[in-house]
Design an enzyme around this catalytic site. Sequence first.
Site, mmCIF file in Angstrom:
data_model
loop_
_atom_site.group_PDB
_atom_site.id
_atom_site.type_symbol
_atom_site.label_atom_id
_atom_site.label_comp_id
_atom_site.label_asym_id
_atom_site.label_seq_id
_atom_site.Cartn_x
_atom_site.Cartn_y
_atom_site.Cartn_z
ATOM 1 N N LYS A 184 0.870 -1.183 0.000
ATOM 2 C CA LYS A 184 0.000 0.000 0.000
ATOM 3 C C LYS A 184 0.905 1.232 0.000
ATOM 4 O O LYS A 184 1.966 1.231 0.642
ATOM 5 C CB LYS A 184 -0.877 -0.030 1.256
ATOM 6 C CG LYS A 184 -1.974 1.029 1.288
ATOM 7 C CD LYS A 184 -2.868 0.832 2.529
ATOM 8 C CE LYS A 184 -3.971 1.850 2.604
ATOM 9 N NZ LYS A 184 -4.871 1.608 3.765
ATOM 10 N N SER B 240 -9.649 1.538 2.781
ATOM 11 C CA SER B 240 -8.814 2.353 1.928
ATOM 12 C C SER B 240 -7.740 1.559 1.168
ATOM 13 O O SER B 240 -7.138 2.093 0.247
ATOM 14 C CB SER B 240 -8.113 3.411 2.777
ATOM 15 O OG SER B 240 -7.279 2.785 3.735
ATOM 16 N N SER C 93 -9.760 -0.951 6.979
ATOM 17 C CA SER C 93 -9.221 -0.677 5.642
ATOM 18 C C SER C 93 -8.489 -1.824 4.984
ATOM 19 O O SER C 93 -8.131 -1.732 3.813
ATOM 20 C CB SER C 93 -8.305 0.552 5.686
ATOM 21 O OG SER C 93 -9.074 1.723 5.669
#
Lengths: 492, 496, 100
Positions: A77, A152, A176
């Site tokens: 990420k 996210s 997330s």
Amino acid sequence: MTAAGPALAIAAAVRGGERSATSVVEESLAAIASGAELAAFNTVTAEAALARARRIDDAVAAGEDPGCLAGVPVALKDNICTRGVATTCSSRILEGWEPPYDATVVGRLNAAGGIVVGKTNMDEFAMGSSTENSAFGPTLNPCDPARVPGGSSGGSAAAGAAAMTPVALGSDTGGSIRQPAALCGVVGMKPTYGRVSRYGLVAFASSLDQIGPITCTVADAALVYSAIAGHDPLDSTSIPEPAGDMSGALGEGVAGLRVGIVAELSGEGIDGDVSARLGAAAESLASLGAEVGEVSVPAAVYGLSAYFLIAPAEASSNLARYDGVRYGLRVPAATAADMNVATRTAGFGDEVKRRIMLGTFALSAGYYDAYYGKALKVRTLVLRDFAAAYERFDVLLAPTSPTVAFRFGERTGNPLAMYLSDACTVASNLAGHPAISVPAGSGADGLPVGVQVMAPALGEAVMFRAAAALERAQADRRPAGSGGATAGSASP
Amino acid sequence: MSDRPGSGADVIWAAGSPGLGAPADTEWEMVIGLEVHAELLTRSKLFSGSPNAFGGEPNTNIDPVCMGLPGTLPVLNRHAVELAIRVGLSLGSLVQPSVFARKNYFYPDMPKDYQISQYDRPINVGGSLELPTGKVIGIVRAHLEEDTGKTTHMGGAGRIDDAAYSLVDYNRAGVPLLEIVSYPDLRSPAEAREYVTELRSTLLAVGASDGKMEEGSLRVDANVSVRPVGAGEFGTRCEIKNVNSLRSLGRALEYEARRQIRMLSVGEPVTQQTRHWNEDTGRTSALRTKEEATDYRYFPEPDLVPLDPDPAWVERIRAELPLLPRERRHRLAGLIGEDPARVSLVTERGQDDLALAAIEAGAAPAAVLKHLEQNLADGSGELTADGLAELIGMEARGELTSNQVKDVLAEMVRTGESPATVARRAGFEAVAAGELAAVVDRIIAEHPEEWRRLCAGDGRERKKMQGFFTGQVMRATKGQANGRDVAALLADRAGS
Amino acid sequence: MTERISRDDVAHVAWLARLSLRADELERFTLQLGDVLDHAADVAALDLEGVPPTSHPYPVGNVLRADVPDGALDRAEVLAQAPETEEGQFRVPPVRGEAP
Ligand SMILES: [Mg+2]
Ligand SMILES: [Zn+2]
């Protein structure tokens, strides 16, 4: 036996000299390229990845063991710092910033033979549940490109679901990792707070953030977790006790295991198709010998409200440093203060601004006690209520997301509606407990549904044990998207 | 001693005093509380590993953590905690479990745009500091926090409000600070200076800080108000910042008191403000009022965990504490039989151990005190206690003149030799008794008329002539004769 | 309970956070923050007298590092990331006023 998963298979083959890491990485890079329209990646580090793959192949040839993730491509990420490689948090404000250091997890992945192939798209600074808040545009859900991948860590979930990388790391502050995993039909796991070092994870909400794996199988998640977990002297909140080996837990089965379905997280506000999958999952565990019952965690009702005070409050402070002075974006202005304002106003998107203002308000003079102070006390109640539940049950069960993947734009106009996407996941973050989302069949429109297994602090072994059993019971109902579907032509 | 700060009673300011320009019908007193920031003497920073060093090239003592780079996390320096505990124990504070908090405000020299400090749970609470006068000043707290970087204002003659741009150096960012907050127990600029001096000595004694105000390792903010003498309540206070020396502290406080008294004397209320001391103009000027006060939004620092020092550790630190300036003052004063205030100069210079040992070796306490105060202002160098005691003995026996004593002492400070050795090398050795008698007899024979006047004269004449003969003898012996021996010989020869 | 957040509150909070809002943004953010805070009203209304706050989910304490200098950054590498530098320092527009 348990489903091994692609990461375990690749590592075994590379360590055994049956496959070259180079060929594995080439295949991964090709998949990333062919799925480019999903916009799962912000940066692909092809050259560095291939160079590393060659070094691993050389090591194997020299009789060395590169480690348990030998040759396994990993997507990070884009809020996990990588030395000399742009780390953007999908924000304009970090434009051009290249960290001068690696996050602790990156060092651990490398030490285990893993190969970072790129950085994945996300909601800006991990604030969101759909990856629509990325400054670089949204990631598409590989199962249905007209829908969000969740967020996210949407890019990481999409990369896993589209078989671009067998392993991706995400970060989970209020769900997330788990929510996008559920919406994309893959496995996503949030460790106990403090199990995985946060050093090098760009902070959103420090007391809630945890890095965790997104994989195709529970066994792969356990493998990655074991590789990245453990004490780090650079993180004061890191748990000193060793994380331990999870592989033994995976095959244990659930006979005699006490499984509680959390009433507050599985009734009101949960779509019927999701409730149905949760019920089926519970039934399948019962059929394998688990003792399934219902349990109340009363404070979970307040979890979302407390979360949306605590997380923004911490974020408002964590994101103050993006002021245009030392790195990233600067918008010139006549004075330093005006430059701070101009830079932050231009550099942050609406959702980030909303949360910064919300958090600033919750901490401000005259409101602290009513908002932030109360939210910290609710956190105590959440811990107490979970403790009571774990006196009766070994693990708890709940949906991961109240709905299947929603369409682009469906919730962007209404922040509160978007925030409700996290209703089932935030309680684990407030409590700091481990939780894992496991694919549990399909819901509306054939879209994946995830079921969440929660465990008490440091209860990763029992969590993986239940999750592995759940996965085996669901194996024949895996949604089509998880097998490596590429994107269709639809766009948001 | 009258030239020592704060030795008298509280200073009372008459409004009509010269320079105050206000009616003389009210007498005012100042109420002062000080916040002292001391940089702690660690090798590395409070939360990270870059060096804690003064005076390096800009931005060379930096690391990802003290630069607040995204993703970095603080880890607390054990030695900084130990130094904070040392100071707390020295002040008689309660060393308690503490929590770090974030103090949020934007400023370019603050890398994270928040300062990690301690707020409602500081490591040290309560305590006091006794001044040499015996007055006890209460301590509110002494907490740990990180320092900021340094901003230099460029152009516009370096003045903050018309600079063209600013440059930021983060070498100092993250250096450990201990903020020591006093109660408003101080009543005069002199007393405030005395407090800072005593606090500085204490910090130095326990090795917590180098106390260099000129390098900024000790910085003072002052809260000042005035009130009519006898009033029970405090007046509205102002906080004075940018005081960079003991001298400025006194000047700034005096200026600020005059300003407040002038306002109150004409019926104008004082507004609560933060004010900036300008060394060049000798004035304070308003930075901001209470209404504009920043909302710091303190909250517990989530990246750090609570600090609860092990009681065994605290006791070990207590056991290893050196004698504090106050204790040393009392010890020396007790031995000499003087007031503690009388010996504070010696303890401040760290020469009390020398004094004690010299007295132990038999030297007269008053003479020891005199030499330390008058002749050892630049330090005692190689001087040993035995040597000092020996020298004082020689002086008492009249074996050296007072000028010779000073010369010998200076040499002893340089070389550490015994006074006898130094005196011998310098040719200061006293003339042998037989030799001296011969010299005296020769001088008498050479000056019959003067000798007659000595023997026959009245008291005044006799004294004058004694002086003449003594002078002659001294000239003949190049000053090495003992004055008392000469006087005895003259008396003997005169048959008186 | 506190009143619904006002436009002035949001404007003040925006200034504290060094953000500037256009008039339409101020309007919109005021409504949206009000919605979220209304949702949080259940928390604000709770009687939590005697309940201690939890700021750390997992109890770790007394984490200390040895006072050993290490981990220095290369100045050139750090300054290379900066928007503007001069003589080894970070250059910024003039700072008006001292640190609060
Ligand atoms: Mg202060
Ligand atoms: Zn301070």
